[in-house]
Structures are given as C-alpha cells and as structure tokens.
Design a protein around this motif. Structure first.
Motif, PDB file in Angstrom:
ATOM      1  N   GLN A  65       1.603 -67.673  65.165  1.00  0.00           N
ATOM      2  CA  GLN A  65       2.786 -67.057  64.572  1.00  0.00           C
ATOM      3  C   GLN A  65       3.203 -65.810  65.327  1.00  0.00           C
ATOM      4  OE1 GLN A  65       1.876 -66.385  60.456  1.00  0.00           O
ATOM      5  NE2 GLN A  65       2.027 -68.547  59.905  1.00  0.00           N
ATOM      6  N   GLN A  66       2.232 -65.006  65.722  1.00  0.00           N
ATOM      7  CA  GLN A  66       2.541 -63.779  66.439  1.00  0.00           C
ATOM      8  C   GLN A  66       3.120 -64.080  67.822  1.00  0.00           C
ATOM      9  OE1 GLN A  66      -1.396 -62.188  66.071  1.00  0.00           O
ATOM     10  NE2 GLN A  66      -0.905 -60.963  64.279  1.00  0.00           N
ATOM     11  N   ALA A  67       2.577 -65.094  68.498  1.00  0.00           N
ATOM     12  CA  ALA A  67       3.087 -65.458  69.818  1.00  0.00           C
ATOM     13  C   ALA A  67       4.520 -65.988  69.731  1.00  0.00           C
ATOM     14  CB  ALA A  67       2.172 -66.502  70.463  1.00  0.00           C
ATOM     15  N   VAL A  68       4.789 -66.820  68.737  1.00  0.00           N
ATOM     16  CA  VAL A  68       6.143 -67.335  68.563  1.00  0.00           C
ATOM     17  C   VAL A  68       7.105 -66.209  68.221  1.00  0.00           C
ATOM     18  CG1 VAL A  68       7.606 -68.845  67.135  1.00  0.00           C
ATOM     19  CG2 VAL A  68       5.396 -69.669  67.974  1.00  0.00           C
ATOM     20  N   ALA A  69       6.666 -65.274  67.385  1.00  0.00           N
ATOM     21  CA  ALA A  69       7.505 -64.127  67.055  1.00  0.00           C
ATOM     22  C   ALA A  69       7.840 -63.322  68.306  1.00  0.00           C
ATOM     23  CB  ALA A  69       6.812 -63.244  66.030  1.00  0.00           C
ATOM     24  N   ALA A  70       6.880 -63.166  69.203  1.00  0.00           N
ATOM     25  CA  ALA A  70       7.125 -62.439  70.449  1.00  0.00           C
ATOM     26  C   ALA A  70       8.145 -63.174  71.309  1.00  0.00           C
ATOM     27  CB  ALA A  70       5.810 -62.267  71.218  1.00  0.00           C
ATOM     28  N   ALA A  71       8.048 -64.502  71.363  1.00  0.00           N
ATOM     29  CA  ALA A  71       8.997 -65.290  72.144  1.00  0.00           C
ATOM     30  C   ALA A  71      10.409 -65.187  71.579  1.00  0.00           C
ATOM     31  CB  ALA A  71       8.549 -66.751  72.182  1.00  0.00           C
ATOM     32  N   LEU A  72      10.526 -65.178  70.260  1.00  0.00           N
ATOM     33  CA  LEU A  72      11.837 -65.097  69.640  1.00  0.00           C
ATOM     34  C   LEU A  72      12.456 -63.712  69.817  1.00  0.00           C
ATOM     35  CD1 LEU A  72      11.238 -67.062  66.313  1.00  0.00           C
ATOM     36  CD2 LEU A  72      12.292 -67.868  68.427  1.00  0.00           C
ATOM     37  N   ALA A  73      11.619 -62.688  69.896  1.00  0.00           N
ATOM     38  CA  ALA A  73      12.120 -61.321  70.041  1.00  0.00           C
ATOM     39  C   ALA A  73      12.525 -60.995  71.476  1.00  0.00           C
ATOM     40  CB  ALA A  73      11.060 -60.333  69.565  1.00  0.00           C
ATOM     41  N   ASP A  74      12.110 -61.813  72.428  1.00  0.00           N
ATOM     42  CA  ASP A  74      12.366 -61.562  73.851  1.00  0.00           C
ATOM     43  C   ASP A  74      13.631 -62.309  74.271  1.00  0.00           C
ATOM     44  OD1 ASP A  74      12.367 -61.259  76.580  1.00  0.00           O
ATOM     45  OD2 ASP A  74      10.263 -61.783  76.855  1.00  0.00           O
ATOM     46  N   ASP A  75      14.707 -61.571  74.547  1.00  0.00           N
ATOM     47  CA  ASP A  75      15.973 -62.210  74.921  1.00  0.00           C
ATOM     48  C   ASP A  75      15.872 -62.972  76.236  1.00  0.00           C
ATOM     49  OD1 ASP A  75      17.230 -61.299  72.642  1.00  0.00           O
ATOM     50  OD2 ASP A  75      18.070 -59.512  73.602  1.00  0.00           O
ATOM     51  N   ALA A  76      14.898 -62.616  77.071  1.00  0.00           N
ATOM     52  CA  ALA A  76      14.735 -63.318  78.344  1.00  0.00           C
ATOM     53  C   ALA A  76      14.124 -64.699  78.163  1.00  0.00           C
ATOM     54  CB  ALA A  76      13.865 -62.494  79.286  1.00  0.00           C
ATOM     55  N   VAL A  77      13.467 -64.938  77.034  1.00  0.00           N
ATOM     56  CA  VAL A  77      12.846 -66.238  76.754  1.00  0.00           C
ATOM     57  C   VAL A  77      13.877 -67.170  76.141  1.00  0.00           C
ATOM     58  CG1 VAL A  77      11.178 -67.447  75.282  1.00  0.00           C
ATOM     59  CG2 VAL A  77      10.502 -65.371  76.507  1.00  0.00           C
ATOM     60  N   ARG A  78      13.998 -68.359  76.702  1.00  0.00           N
ATOM     61  CA  ARG A  78      14.963 -69.332  76.202  1.00  0.00           C
ATOM     62  C   ARG A  78      14.310 -70.610  75.703  1.00  0.00           C
ATOM     63  NH1 ARG A  78      20.252 -68.523  80.160  1.00  0.00           N
ATOM     64  NH2 ARG A  78      20.452 -66.282  79.717  1.00  0.00           N
ATOM     65  N   VAL A  79      13.067 -70.852  76.114  1.00  0.00           N
ATOM     66  CA  VAL A  79      12.343 -72.063  75.721  1.00  0.00           C
ATOM     67  C   VAL A  79      10.897 -71.695  75.440  1.00  0.00           C
ATOM     68  CG1 VAL A  79      11.674 -74.405  76.398  1.00  0.00           C
ATOM     69  CG2 VAL A  79      13.838 -73.450  77.225  1.00  0.00           C
ATOM     70  N   ILE A  80      10.309 -72.310  74.418  1.00  0.00           N
ATOM     71  CA  ILE A  80       8.903 -72.100  74.084  1.00  0.00           C
ATOM     72  C   ILE A  80       8.128 -73.382  74.375  1.00  0.00           C
ATOM     73  CG2 ILE A  80       7.266 -71.557  72.239  1.00  0.00           C
ATOM     74  CD1 ILE A  80       9.631 -70.129  70.808  1.00  0.00           C
ATOM     75  N   VAL A  81       7.066 -73.271  75.157  1.00  0.00           N
ATOM     76  CA  VAL A  81       6.192 -74.415  75.464  1.00  0.00           C
ATOM     77  C   VAL A  81       4.839 -74.147  74.822  1.00  0.00           C
ATOM     78  CG1 VAL A  81       5.020 -75.727  77.266  1.00  0.00           C
ATOM     79  CG2 VAL A  81       7.383 -74.977  77.610  1.00  0.00           C
ATOM     80  N   LEU A  82       4.388 -75.084  74.012  1.00  0.00           N
ATOM     81  CA  LEU A  82       3.115 -74.966  73.295  1.00  0.00           C
ATOM     82  C   LEU A  82       2.132 -75.982  73.848  1.00  0.00           C
ATOM     83  CD1 LEU A  82       1.355 -73.957  70.928  1.00  0.00           C
ATOM     84  CD2 LEU A  82       2.537 -75.610  69.466  1.00  0.00           C
ATOM     85  N   THR A  83       0.957 -75.521  74.267  1.00  0.00           N
ATOM     86  CA  THR A  83      -0.045 -76.424  74.821  1.00  0.00           C
ATOM     87  C   THR A  83      -1.438 -75.940  74.436  1.00  0.00           C
ATOM     88  OG1 THR A  83      -0.667 -77.626  76.846  1.00  0.00           O
ATOM     89  CG2 THR A  83      -0.304 -75.243  77.055  1.00  0.00           C
ATOM     90  N   GLY A  84      -2.458 -76.620  74.952  1.00  0.00           N
ATOM     91  CA  GLY A  84      -3.835 -76.250  74.657  1.00  0.00           C
ATOM     92  C   GLY A  84      -4.610 -75.934  75.915  1.00  0.00           C
ATOM     93  N   ALA A  85      -5.565 -75.013  75.815  1.00  0.00           N
ATOM     94  CA  ALA A  85      -6.416 -74.674  76.947  1.00  0.00           C
ATOM     95  C   ALA A  85      -7.453 -75.778  77.163  1.00  0.00           C
ATOM     96  CB  ALA A  85      -7.110 -73.340  76.711  1.00  0.00           C
ATOM     97  N   GLY A  86      -7.845 -75.973  78.411  1.00  0.00           N
ATOM     98  CA  GLY A  86      -8.879 -76.956  78.703  1.00  0.00           C
ATOM     99  C   GLY A  86      -8.373 -78.375  78.637  1.00  0.00           C
ATOM    100  N   ARG A  87      -9.199 -79.285  78.132  1.00  0.00           N
ATOM    101  CA  ARG A  87      -8.871 -80.708  78.188  1.00  0.00           C
ATOM    102  C   ARG A  87      -8.253 -81.260  76.912  1.00  0.00           C
ATOM    103  NH1 ARG A  87     -12.790 -84.081  75.975  1.00  0.00           N
ATOM    104  NH2 ARG A  87     -14.650 -83.012  75.170  1.00  0.00           N
ATOM    105  N   GLY A  88      -7.969 -80.403  75.923  1.00  0.00           N
ATOM    106  CA  GLY A  88      -7.401 -80.895  74.676  1.00  0.00           C
ATOM    107  C   GLY A  88      -6.229 -80.063  74.218  1.00  0.00           C
ATOM    108  N   PHE A  89      -5.385 -80.670  73.375  1.00  0.00           N
ATOM    109  CA  PHE A  89      -4.302 -79.919  72.742  1.00  0.00           C
ATOM    110  C   PHE A  89      -4.841 -79.244  71.487  1.00  0.00           C
ATOM    111  CE2 PHE A  89      -0.782 -79.729  69.636  1.00  0.00           C
ATOM    112  CZ  PHE A  89       0.040 -78.832  70.301  1.00  0.00           C
TER     113      PHE A  89
END
Length: 283
Positions: free
Chosen positions: A38-62
């Motif tokens: 939630q905090q990361a998404v909030a940061a992306a929404l507050a940043d006018d330079a960000v236009r797209v959010i990509v969500l993924t997982g570290a390592g070999r899994g989502f």
C-alpha cells in the motif's frame, strides 16, 4: 531504490517497479507485506513522473499465497493468536479529489481495491508461481503478463477455504463462469500457456528476458499515450460493470467533452500533425 516492509520500490522512465520481497518464501503474503505494498503504491500515485505501475515478485516466484504461519494462527472465530499491529501511515492510497474519470471508490473497498481505484495502470508481471492470495492480487491488476514457466492455482478449496477476496467476481469476468468454476473447485495448477489461452493473463513471454518485455510494454505506455486518457479509460472500464449501456454511454459523452478542454488532447492532435513524439503532461 526505496525499501518498505517486505516490498522494494524503484521509479525510472515513468515506471514504478514494485517488487514483493520475500524470495526465500516465494513472496508469501504477510500483514507487513500488505502495508508495504500500500505504501509503495501510494508513493507511485503521488509521483507525477510515474505513469505506470509494474508489480512483480523477487526471485523465482510472484506470490505463493498467504504465509502458512499466519493461516496456522487463525482461530475458529476468525481472529488470530497474535495480532500484528498496524502502524500509522499504512492506510490504503486514496483517490485524489481532482483525479480524472468516474469515481469507482464506492465499488472497490476490498483488501486490494485500492489498485482498481488507482488512476494509473497497474501491470502484474507474473515471473513465477502465483497461488491463492497471490493469484487474487494478480487479478486486481489491470493487465497481467506471465513468464513461460509460471504456474497458477486458486488453492482455496484444497485448504478448506472459499473463493476469497473478490475472486468469485473477478475471475469469471476474465475466463468465464465454467472455467472459473473449474479453477476454483479443482484448485488444479495450470501453466502460463493455458492461462493465456483462458484469458487469465494477457500474454505469455519467454522466461529469459521476461521483465525486459514487460518493461518494454510499460515504457510504451509511459512515453506514447496520455496519462490523463489512461486514468479516464481505466476508471470507465472499472465503473462499467455497475452501469447499464445508457449510463456508460452518458459517462463517455461527458468525459469526451472534458477531454476536449485538456492539454493532452491538444498535444495529441499537435504531435500527430507535426509528425513528432508526443509530450503529454497528464493535464
């Protein structure tokens, strides 16, 4: 790079890359991870330079689903043996009052509903297994891409659970009622190719170079289309299930006239006529 609870955040080239970060547990979902997301998404929404959010997982899994240690703590009355306190500042991102497009906040108040309310497109980059709650999270993205070796399962019925967190509404709209029942009742595992065939994911890419392909698509959105248009279109589509055709048409007509007054509309015409790359501002 910024580190939130069990989540990494990095913004470049108009893209916010949000990474679930418990690779040793296939990014099994925890309360802390939920706050960090939630905090990361909030940061992306507050940043006018960000236009797209990509969500993924570290390592070999989502995301392998809810952390089994948390499930083991659940008591018959639904409470947990130990409650994880929620710190200040962990609230779900809110929709800006001046955000363009229809307001969908009344309809999407569930655990991950803030992703559907977000005025920026969310792409799930399914780099590996997505199960249970992890699959549900992926369904709250606007677009899903899968790596060729990724596996998916609803898993709920095999845990004595039900179709949780809105998957009974989201999944049939993607794959149809019969396929949704098959995946939910059997809890069988499917590969990326079948997921693409069913419509569970938009596209499958080779495992090698997977994130490069996802980011190439995300950069195209960030660089070549209007952020304002994306915000309105996303809101229109997530509002439409609660409208009849006449209501959807009336909203579209109203939003079209609003778009005529926008800077992005004038730039959209100008860059086409002048045969140059667009310089959209989102206004």
């Amino acid at each position: 790079m910024t580190t939130y609870e069990d989540v990494l955040y990095e913004a470049n080239d108009g893209i916010a890359l949000v990474t679930l970060n418990r690779p040793e547990f296939l990014n099994a979902f925890t309360t802390a991870m939920g706050r960090g997301l939630q905090q990361a998404v909030a940061a992306a929404l507050a940043d006018d330079a960000v236009r797209v959010i990509v969500l993924t997982g570290a390592g070999r899994g989502f995301c392998a689903g809810a952390d089994m240690k948390l499930l083991q703590q659940i008591k018959p009355d639904g409470s947990r043996v130990t409650e994880d306190p929620k710190p200040a500042g962990a609230a779900a991102p809110s929709r800006a009052a001046d955000a363009p497009g229809p307001d969908v906040s009344a309809h999407y108040t569930s655990r991950f509903g803030y992703l559907l309310q977000a005025r920026k497109p969310v792409i799930a980059a399914l780099n590996g297994p997505a199960a249970g709650l992890g699959l549900v999270l992926a369904l709250y993205a606007d677009i899903r891409f899968a790596a060729s070796e990724a596996k998916f399962t609803t898993s709920f019925a095999q845990r004595g659970l039900i179709a949780e967190h809105g998957i009974s509404w989201l999944l049939p709209r993607l794959v149809g009622q019969a396929h949704a029942l098959d995946l939910l009742l059997s809890a069988r595992k499917i590969g990326a190719a079948e997921a693409e065939r069913l419509g569970l994911v938009n596209r499958m890419y080779a495992q090698e170079g997977f994130m490069d392909e996802v980011l190439r698509y995300a950069r195209a959105l960030a660089a070549t289309v209007s952020p304002r248009s994306m915000a309105v279109i996303k809101a229109q589509l997530w509002k439409a299930p609660f409208q009849d055709f006449a209501e959807a048409l009336a909203v579209a007509d109203g939003e079209m006239h609003k778009s005529f007054k926008s800077e992005d509309f004038r730039e959209g015409v100008a860059h086409y006529v002048e045969k140059r790359a667009p310089k959209f501002t989102g206004r």
